[in-house]
Design a protein around this motif. Structure first.
Motif, PDB file in Angstrom:
ATOM      1  N   ASN A   1     -81.553 -39.047  65.292  1.00  0.00           N
ATOM      2  CA  ASN A   1     -81.129 -40.122  66.331  1.00  0.00           C
ATOM      3  C   ASN A   1     -82.196 -40.956  66.396  1.00  0.00           C
TER       4      ASN A   1
ATOM      5  N   SER B   1     -79.055 -39.248  70.682  1.00  0.00           N
ATOM      6  CA  SER B   1     -79.355 -37.687  70.652  1.00  0.00           C
ATOM      7  C   SER B   1     -78.362 -37.008  71.219  1.00  0.00           C
TER       8      SER B   1
ATOM      9  N   LYS C   1     -85.598 -33.165  69.319  1.00  0.00           N
ATOM     10  CA  LYS C   1     -84.768 -34.085  68.789  1.00  0.00           C
ATOM     11  C   LYS C   1     -83.481 -33.920  69.763  1.00  0.00           C
TER      12      LYS C   1
END
Length: 548
Positions: free
Chosen positions: A168, A366, A425
């Protein structure tokens, strides 16, 4: 001092020439022009031109349709969005990143996508990323393919979906930000002595009381584990723990036991609409992954638990009678639970901007942002769910970027500690924690775990199942278990020191909430950082990255 974008572009032009020389002036002559997609025993060749056309037309290549006919419309949009997504990193930053520990693991994750017949491996991936970032439009899936030093790139489609799902723009921006401010994070050995080790357990023996409470007003069953010891006293705050999305109340069991051994009472509750059991039920098609009402129910769960604890506090002959300071409580939350902790600490849900942004392609989001987008179904644009009994809050890797809008975090009413992990992440540090931290009124503390991932703070017994998942920086998975022992040790120390700020022992523990102690506790694998205010020059860089 931060490097300006103009300087970076100048260096990038010079660096691009060096890279081209290293790999040969005619790199394009050996670059991939065909992608071979493998699904089990079946393969299909797709030209780079077809993929480029797909990003313009919004239609997947005809040759891919047998492989994608089972995809939902959202998955198709994700695939097209991923193809067209530009990673906001210039060639200088990409080259620096792929030569770091995190970068090496990213390359190893990418390597799992390559089919066995593709022998080029990690070095070719590194070259493709660096050379792809020189393209006029910047680094993207398409520029990477065009720069990959082989005529043929063969990928495993199912594995590609798994890895792509962990990528992302917020994560990439976080890495770029971390590399830019790296000179400001140089390790300096503190020249002071520390009186004791707050990461060591207390002398009291911990007991666990398991309860199952039901909020009849909301028809909501809430299991609670209460960690306590005979050293518990009303002079210390009650601590309530809120777990993350699709998780369980034992997520921070090690931390609950540590705090209880020092005389604190910790109530770890289960949020029934967003716990692991609910997710398992959703996977079986029995319910939704999460209902939007959960953004409102979670903080109300904490308020309900405080109500029930007050009843215990007044129950004759109960072992906790008179020991529960329910009007002087602290909340600790991880991930979505971190967002919940901020809600009960006063942060206001502001959903107007969220509802606008969540209509865009989720390919750039994300997992934490995608989860926050569920709130767009709520009827109102603002919600205030503060519980005035909460006097301090710890938010570990919290979700904040969308759910609190532009000013929701300015409403936080209590001292707050926010923890961010550089290799996260799921809730990338830059957008989910660093930007939000700047909006929180003081007193506040920002703790940085350089090299930590989203699950590094969790109890090892609850994170071992994550090993093998594509995340960083352990090859192929999150940093969990024994590899994250240093992280958990530091979390125990700062959580205890922070809780102690609500007790007569506050001065004795204040030294552990300093940058000096963070430096002292740092290890080779995990440099720790602690600040109470983001410096103006660093904040200017933050805004530049976020607005880019």
């Amino acid at each position: 001092m931060a490097i300006s974008w103009r300087s970076l572009k100048t260096v990038a032009g010079l660096f691009g020439a060096i890279v081209l020389t290293q790999f040969g002036a005619n790199t394009s002559a050996i670059a991939a022009d065909t992608v071979v997609v493998r699904l089990g025993l079946f393969t299909e060749s797709i030209s780079l031109a077809e993929l480029q056309k797909a990003t313009k037309t919004g239609e997947l290549p005809r040759s891919l349709k047998p492989y994608t006919k089972g995809l939902s419309e959202q998955q198709r949009r994700f695939l097209l969005g991923a193809l067209g997504m530009n990673i906001p990193m210039n060639v200088v930053t990409v080259d620096r990143l792929v030569n770091t520990q995190i970068g090496t693991t990213i390359l190893n994750d990418f390597a799992t996508v390559l089919a066995r017949k593709d022998k080029a491996g990690v070095q070719a991936l590194r070259a493709g990323l660096v050379l792809g970032s020189i393209a006029p439009q910047g680094l993207s899936v398409l520029s990477f393919i065009a720069a990959y030093p082989s005529k043929r790139l063969e990928i495993n489609l199912p594995q590609a979906f798994i890895v792509a799902g962990s990528l992302n723009t917020a994560f990439w921006r976080t890495q770029q930000f971390m590399l830019t401010i790296a000179p400001q994070l140089d390790h300096k050995t503190p020249q002071i002595a520390f009186p004791f080790d707050p990461s060591q357990p207390g002398s009291a023996q911990v007991q666990i009381l398991k309860l199952d409470w039901n909020d009849q007003k909301r028809n909501r069953n809430i299991p609670v584990d209460i960690y306590w010891s005979t050293a518990a006293t009303a002079n210390k705050p009650v601590i309530v723990f809120s777990h993350g999305f699709a998780s369980v109340r034992t997520d921070l069991r090690y931390l609950a036991e540590h705090l209880a051994s020092h005389g604190y009472v910790v109530a770890a509750l289960e949020h029934p609409g967003s716990n692991q059991a609910n997710t398992n039920s959703a996977l079986q098609g029995k319910t939704r992954v999460m209902k939007p009402q959960e953004f409102l129910d979670r903080p109300q769960d904490i308020s309900f638990v405080l109500d029930e604890l007050e009843k215990l506090n007044q129950t004759a002959n109960h072992p906790l009678q008179g020991k529960l300071a329910t009007t002087n409580a602290m909340v600790i939350g991880h991930s979505f639970g971190g967002g919940t902790a901020l809600e009960v600490a006063g942060a206001e849900l502001q959903l107007e901007r969220l509802k606008q942004r969540c209509k865009k392609s989720l390919a750039i989001f994300s997992e934490g942002e995608i989860m926050q987008c569920i709130a767009q179904e709520l009827p109102e644009n603002t919600y205030q769910l503060r519980d005035t009994r909460i006097k301090q809050a710890i938010a570990l890797n919290p979700t904040t970027s969308l759910m609190f809008g532009q000013t929701g975090l300015t409403k936080v009413q209590v001292p707050t500690l926010v923890l961010a992990s550089s290799a996260d992440k799921t809730t990338p540090a830059l957008t989910e924690q660093i930007v939000g931290f700047d909006k929180i009124p003081s007193p506040k503390w920002l703790v940085g775990i350089v090299g930590g991932t989203h699950l590094s703070v969790k109890d090892p017994s609850k994170t071992l199942d994550q090993i093998g998942q594509p995340n960083t920086p352990i090859s192929g998975g999150e940093v969990v278990g024994e590899q994250a022992a240093d992280v958990r040790k530091y979390v125990k120390a700062i959580a205890l020191a922070f809780a102690a700020q609500m007790t007569p022992e506050a001065k004795n523990y204040a030294i552990f909430l300093t940058s000096d102690y963070a430096q002292f506790a740092s290890t080779a694998a995990f440099p720790f950082r602690l600040i109470t205010q983001i410096p103006p020059d660093a904040m200017a860089v933050v805004k530049e990255f976020v607005e880019k």
